[in-house]
Design a protein around this motif. Structure first.
Motif, PDB file in Angstrom:
ATOM      1  N   ARG A 135      -1.023   5.199  15.157  1.00 26.18           N
ATOM      2  CA  ARG A 135      -0.659   3.885  14.655  1.00 26.18           C
ATOM      3  C   ARG A 135      -1.901   3.124  14.220  1.00 26.18           C
ATOM      4  NH1 ARG A 135       2.502   2.320  18.923  1.00 26.18           N
ATOM      5  NH2 ARG A 135       0.870   0.911  19.591  1.00 26.18           N
ATOM      6  N   ARG A 161       0.787  -1.222   0.000  1.00 24.07           N
ATOM      7  CA  ARG A 161       0.000   0.000   0.000  1.00 24.07           C
ATOM      8  C   ARG A 161       0.823   1.277   0.000  1.00 24.07           C
ATOM      9  NH1 ARG A 161      -1.412  -0.004   6.287  1.00 24.07           N
ATOM     10  NH2 ARG A 161      -1.370   2.256   6.269  1.00 24.07           N
ATOM     11  N   ARG A 165      -0.692   5.875  19.779  1.00 22.87           N
ATOM     12  CA  ARG A 165      -1.430   4.644  19.509  1.00 22.87           C
ATOM     13  C   ARG A 165      -2.535   4.919  18.489  1.00 22.87           C
ATOM     14  NH1 ARG A 165      -2.915   1.760  24.835  1.00 22.87           N
ATOM     15  NH2 ARG A 165      -0.674   1.886  24.991  1.00 22.87           N
ATOM     16  N   ASP A 169      -2.979   4.135  10.974  1.00 23.82           N
ATOM     17  CA  ASP A 169      -2.046   3.685   9.967  1.00 23.82           C
ATOM     18  C   ASP A 169      -2.087   2.158   9.784  1.00 23.82           C
ATOM     19  OD1 ASP A 169      -0.176   4.587   8.125  1.00 23.82           O
ATOM     20  OD2 ASP A 169       1.446   3.740   9.312  1.00 23.82           O
ATOM     21  N   SER A 170      -2.790   1.467  10.681  1.00 26.28           N
ATOM     22  CA  SER A 170      -2.721   0.009  10.670  1.00 26.28           C
ATOM     23  C   SER A 170      -3.398  -0.566   9.437  1.00 26.28           C
ATOM     24  CB  SER A 170      -3.393  -0.539  11.925  1.00 26.28           C
ATOM     25  OG  SER A 170      -4.787  -0.428  11.774  1.00 26.28           O
TER      26      SER A 170
END
Lengths: 350, 327, 342
Positions: B30, A47, B27, B33-34
């Motif tokens: 993140r 991605r 967190r 972005d996971s």
């Protein structure tokens, strides 16, 4: 080591190894190559970045030759093999270069044409013999199906050929075994069946990806012996992909050492093993424990192979290389002749 | 395939690190972005379902404040407004967007209040089923042997009854045991208990299966070698690793639980009409369906369908997103 | 060579059988018999303090079961296991013994809980055994453990998937060292690793043994690796030890025909193009092992006695350190000069 164990003399006969292989110092073969891979590049778009699993790999295999491709996990050796047989799973794709089988370009064939090439002209043997066979069909049915797909044979002739193949790969009592299911075979016997499947249409080239890794040492030796004998008898070329230098040493004529998606060294197997020219090959050879050597601490290459999303600039090996100098960090070395082999290393530029 | 196995869900389940605001922000970043969030953003179905669901949830949760009327405040009801058709039909009144029922209650407001009950029952039932099923599944899968045999046979027996039958049974028992007037006030709890109890075997089976897979992995053996007690292994090691499929199942099960609640209420064994759920509203409206006042039953029904569909689509997406094989 | 009087770990005639029978109903309906897998069938050996005992054999020979018996993941069907003179096979988990004995597993991808941070993984034994109380002490200990195995203490904040296979195996080792054990059981610790990484891990394990005076039970199918790390080596075949000898003796003059076969099957890098000696046959089905000596169907020296009588592990005449379970060796039917090291 010599051993007093009989009954394997047949297998023990030294192979009359192809003479023209030794001492060659050109990338271009004098014999017309069977398989030519030029500047192959395989990408896996993810991605946010595009991972380059194989980057500018070139090599060729002559008829009847065994080319070993060795490297650690993530080096790109299996992806190279998969590219040759057209089995790169999407989203992965061949992003550059050419793959020629004889005079024919095969990397851009439509899937249907590629399927005919696969099996008919290029056979494949994979690591896990259990997953390479369909557990629901008898071994015979799978063999006959493969044979009739690629060869124009009557069912009876195909059945006969299946029996011959099973006997040829050393399966005892083929008449009884042909009607059994894969789970009724042991690991070594299953791998023999897989080899029989790969040989079914008498291909000119076999891609063997870690064919012995899942097997016990004593069975490994049997399978390697079998592969060597079959290639000699049929003149089949083999691209043998493995992480096991021992298997390469006893099987291959030439060996290509891969690191981070590139070939760092390629040459006749005895030269690469005994006089490695690339620091990575040297480190690799030194780190293999041997029962012949004394038990001093093993040579080790510090660090780990870079991940595909963080391949260093210049020579990919430079952060781990004991001989690194300025040029290695800036410029990527191409394969250059070093004695009988080729190595991609700036150390060899004078 | 060089795919990095990122911790797909809840990587911080057991991390005993202090949760400072900065750490929380990190967190959150993140999380955005996971891979899971990425897959969510890439799936239009999931995004639309989530938006629909958030609207439904908001409307239900804040019904007392956002609903145009309070359908249960008898003082505001006006029988003269009864059976007003929805907007766009002759005789519609602007203050009743979706019309009114036979008592003059605003259908839209009734749906919002009804969805509140439906969602409450659905969520609570799923939480109960999850608690029961996950712990029994963990014990069965990790303990093995006779305990496993016993728990799973009980589950088998229970699975051979339809959920509605069990709910009817629990409801019947509750009615028999409790005094008549007490039933109304605890009807919701009876429903939750009935639906929750009838659903636990699914969770137990799922958890038992993945527990047995995880149990054979070396990190569980390592924990045993270290000397961690079985409860500690189940709670700290196994639970976080078997929760993925359970969450998927739970999402889809919320929809099923809501439907079961609606069915029970429709059959008349659910919540009383004084505090109607969507199912009760549909039942009430059903009586008027053939006399022309279709909106009393169709709109609660549509609301139910939209809500359940959104939850199901979201659950489907979650299942695919958490399944590495389909990626 | 071990000299201390009392061995650290002792196994005496240890066996472990597994009931692998089909379910009761199938046995009744399909008239199938009960089936017992004798994974380990009468194994005895000892490991001295500071020593490394290697255990080699092909898959299914029971070497991993031996490891799991010692650490208490399985209870032995019969036999005694002693640690520092105390029996540990019957009693429940004794925290003191648990602390003194730790295990390193084969698969670095499966042996670390994927949802835990590395610091928590390494701290788990410390917390479980109450070896440090305050979180500052624990953090300090975890940091020094990580540095001891060649990682940075800052790596503790990461998750296992952020590390390569070799680094994960280092984390496993750090976790095993957290309780300051005296004895480490290593079950194929490097067979999932690439060779260059394997060399790193083997060197690390040797350094730790030197620094901490550890004893190892080192299990591997790779003879070259065992040759590299072990002081003594036991070769296992179908649940039994067939030969137990000091490493130099075993690798230069193996006695048992199976050990010879294993050694011959090791690929030799120095002789390129030479096929290794292949041995006919495969390991028999462990559910239905051959009568007598389990190796007799593959053994070129088998005679009537081998087919009938199970050979026992006996000292070889002339060498007190070498024990072999073979009738042919015992009777001197095997020509000693037949095996010459390359």
């Amino acid at each position: 080591m010599t051993l007093p164990i009989p009954e394997v003399d047949r297998l023990q006969q030294r192979s009359d190894r192809a003479a023209p292989i030794a001492g060659r110092a050109t990338l271009a073969n004098t014999v017309a190559p069977l398989l030519t891979v030029e500047e192959l590049r395989v990408e896996f778009p993810s991605r946010d970045v595009t991972l380059v699993a194989v980057d500018g790999v070139s090599f060729s295999i002559t008829p009847g030759e065994v080319l070993g491709v060795v490297g650690e996990s993530g080096a790109g050796k299996s992806v190279t093999g998969a590219a040759v047989i057209g089995l790169i799973d999407p989203p992965g794709r061949i992003a550059g270069g050419r793959i020629m089988l004889g005079d024919r370009r095969i990397d851009n064939l439509p899937p249907e044409a590629m399927r005919r090439v696969r099996g008919r002209e290029i056979g494949a043997v994979f690591q896990d013999p259990l997953t390479s066979l369909n557990p629901l069909y008898t071994v015979g049915r799978q063999l006959i199906e493969t044979i009739t797909t690629h060869l124009d044979l009557s069912p009876r002739a195909a059945h006969k050929r299946a029996l011959e193949l099973l006997a040829e790969v050393g399966i005892p009592a083929p008449k009884r075994r042909i009607d059994q299911y894969p789970h009724q075979f042991s690991g070594g016997m299953r791998q023999r069946v897989v080899i029989a499947l790969a040989l079914a249409a008498s291909p000119k080239l076999i891609i063997a990806d870690e064919p012995t890794t899942a097997l016990d040492v004593s069975i490994q030796a049997q399978i390697i012996m079998l592969l060597k004998r079959l290639c000699r008898d049929h003149g089949t070329a083999v691209m043998l992909i493995t992480h096991d230098m021992g298997v390469i040493a006893e099987t291959a004529d030439r060996v290509a050492v891969m690191y981070a998606g590139r070939i760092v060294e390629i040459g006749p197997v005895s030269d690469v093993i005994h006089r490695p020219a690339h620091p990575y090959t040297r480190g690799l050879m030194g780190s293999i424990p041997s029962i012949a050597a004394d038990r001093e601490s093993l040579a080790q290459i510090d660090g780990t192979m870079p991940r595909l999303n963080a391949i260093p600039p210049g020579c990919a090996f430079h952060p781990r290389c004991p001989h690194v100098f300025d040029r290695c960090r800036r410029e990527r070395p191409e394969l250059m002749p070093v004695g009988p082999t080729f190595a991609a290393c700036w150390l060899h530029v004078h | 395939m060089p795919v990095d196995a990122a911790p797909a869900i809840a990587p911080a389940v057991v991390a005993p690190t202090a949760a400072t605001p900065a750490a929380n922000m990190a967190r959150l970043a993140r999380g955005w972005d996971s891979d899971l969030a990425y897959s969510f953003r890439r799936s239009p179905v999931a995004v639309v379902s989530a938006i629909v669901l958030i609207i439904c949830l908001g409307a239900a949760l804040f019904a007392p404040w956002v609903a145009p009327h309070n359908p249960f405040d008898l003082a505001t009801l006006n029988l003269l407004d009864a059976l007003t058709p929805p907007h766009g039909l002759p005789g519609a009144k602007p203050e009743y967007l979706l019309g009114t029922d036979d008592q003059g209650r605003d259908v839209l407001s009734a749906i919002m209040f009804g969805a509140r009950v439906s969602l409450l029952v659905g969520l609570a039932a799923v939480v109960l089923a999850m608690l029961l099923g996950v712990s029994l599944g963990l014990i069965a899968g990790y303990g093995g042997g006779k305990i496993d045999g016993f728990i799973m046979r009980v589950a088998d027996v229970q699975l051979s009854f339809p959920a509605i039958l069990i709910a009817l049974l629990v409801d019947g028992v509750a009615r028999a045991v409790l005094p008549r007037d007490a039933h109304g006030s605890i009807a919701v709890f009876v429903l939750v208990l009935a639906i929750g109890v009838s659903n636990w075997p699914q969770y137990a089976r799922t958890v038992r299966g993945s527990t047995m897979v995880e149990k054979s992995k070396e990190y569980i053996q390592a924990a045993r070698v270290i000397g961690i007690r079985p409860l500690g292994i189940m709670w700290r090691h196994l639970l976080p690793n078997v929760l993925g499929p359970v969450l998927v199942l739970a999402t889809i099960n919320i929809a099923t639980a809501i439907l079961t609640e609606a069915t029970l209420s429709f059959l008349g064994v659910g919540v009383p009409p004084t505090e109607p759920s969507l199912g009760t509203l549909i039942r009430i409206g059903n009586d008027f369906l053939f006399s022309g006042e279709w909106w009393i039953t169709i709109f609660p029904g549509a609301a139910l369908v939209i809500m359940v569909l959104a939850i199901n689509l979201l659950g489907d997406w979650l299942r695919d997103a958490l399944n590495p094989k389909l990626r | 060579m071990p000299t201390s009087a009392q061995p650290l770990v002792e196994l005496e005639n240890v066996a472990r059988y597994f009931d692998v029978s089909p379910p009761w109903l199938n046995r009744i309906l399909e008239r199938q018999r009960r089936q017992v897998l004798k994974a380990v069938d009468g194994v005895s050996f000892s490991v001295a303090k500071g020593e490394t005992l290697g255990l080699v054999g092909e898959s299914g020979c029971g070497k991993s079961t031996v490891a799991r018996l010692i650490v208490g993941l399985y209870r032995p069907t019969r036999g005694e296991i002693r640690f520092a003179g105390r029996r540990i096979d019957a009693a429940g988990p004794d925290p003191a013994v648990r602390r003194a004995m730790q295990m390193i597993f084969q698969d670095p991808y499966a042996s670390l809980n994927p949802r835990w941070r590395v610091a928590d993984i390494v701290a788990e034994p410390i917390r479980a055994h109450g070896l440090a109380r305050s979180s500052r002490d624990i953090n300090a200990r975890v940091g020094s453990l990580l540095e001891q195995v060649g990682l940075a203490s800052a790596d503790g904040a990461k998750y296992p998937h952020q590390f390569s296979g070799g680094q994960r195996q280092r984390i496993s080792i750090a976790r095993a060292l957290a309780t300051q054990p005296a004895f480490l059981i290593c079950d194929e610790p490097t067979s999932a690793l690439d060779v260059s990484v394997q060399a790193q891990v083997l060197n690390l394990m040797r350094r730790l043994q030197r620094e901490l005076g550890l004893s190892y039970l080192f299990i591997s199918h790779n003879l070259a690796v065992v040759h590299h790390v072990a002081d003594r080596v036991g070769a296992m075949y179908l649940g039994r030890i067939v030969e137990l000898a000091p490493v130099n003796v075993l690798f230069t003059s193996p006695q048992h025909p199976y050990t010879r076969m294993l050694l011959a099957a090791v690929p030799d890098l120095t002789r390129t193009g030479m096929p290794r000696t292949a041995v006919a046959g495969e390991v028999p089905n462990p559910l239905d092992p051959p009568k007598g000596c389990a190796f007799h169907p593959r053994c070129p020296y088998a005679d009537e006695r081998c087919r009938r009588e199970v050979p026992r592990l006996k000292h070889v005449a002339g060498d007190a350190d070498v024990t072999v379970a073979c009738h042919a060796v015992e009777e001197g039917r095997l020509a000693q000069e037949a095996f010459t090291a390359a």
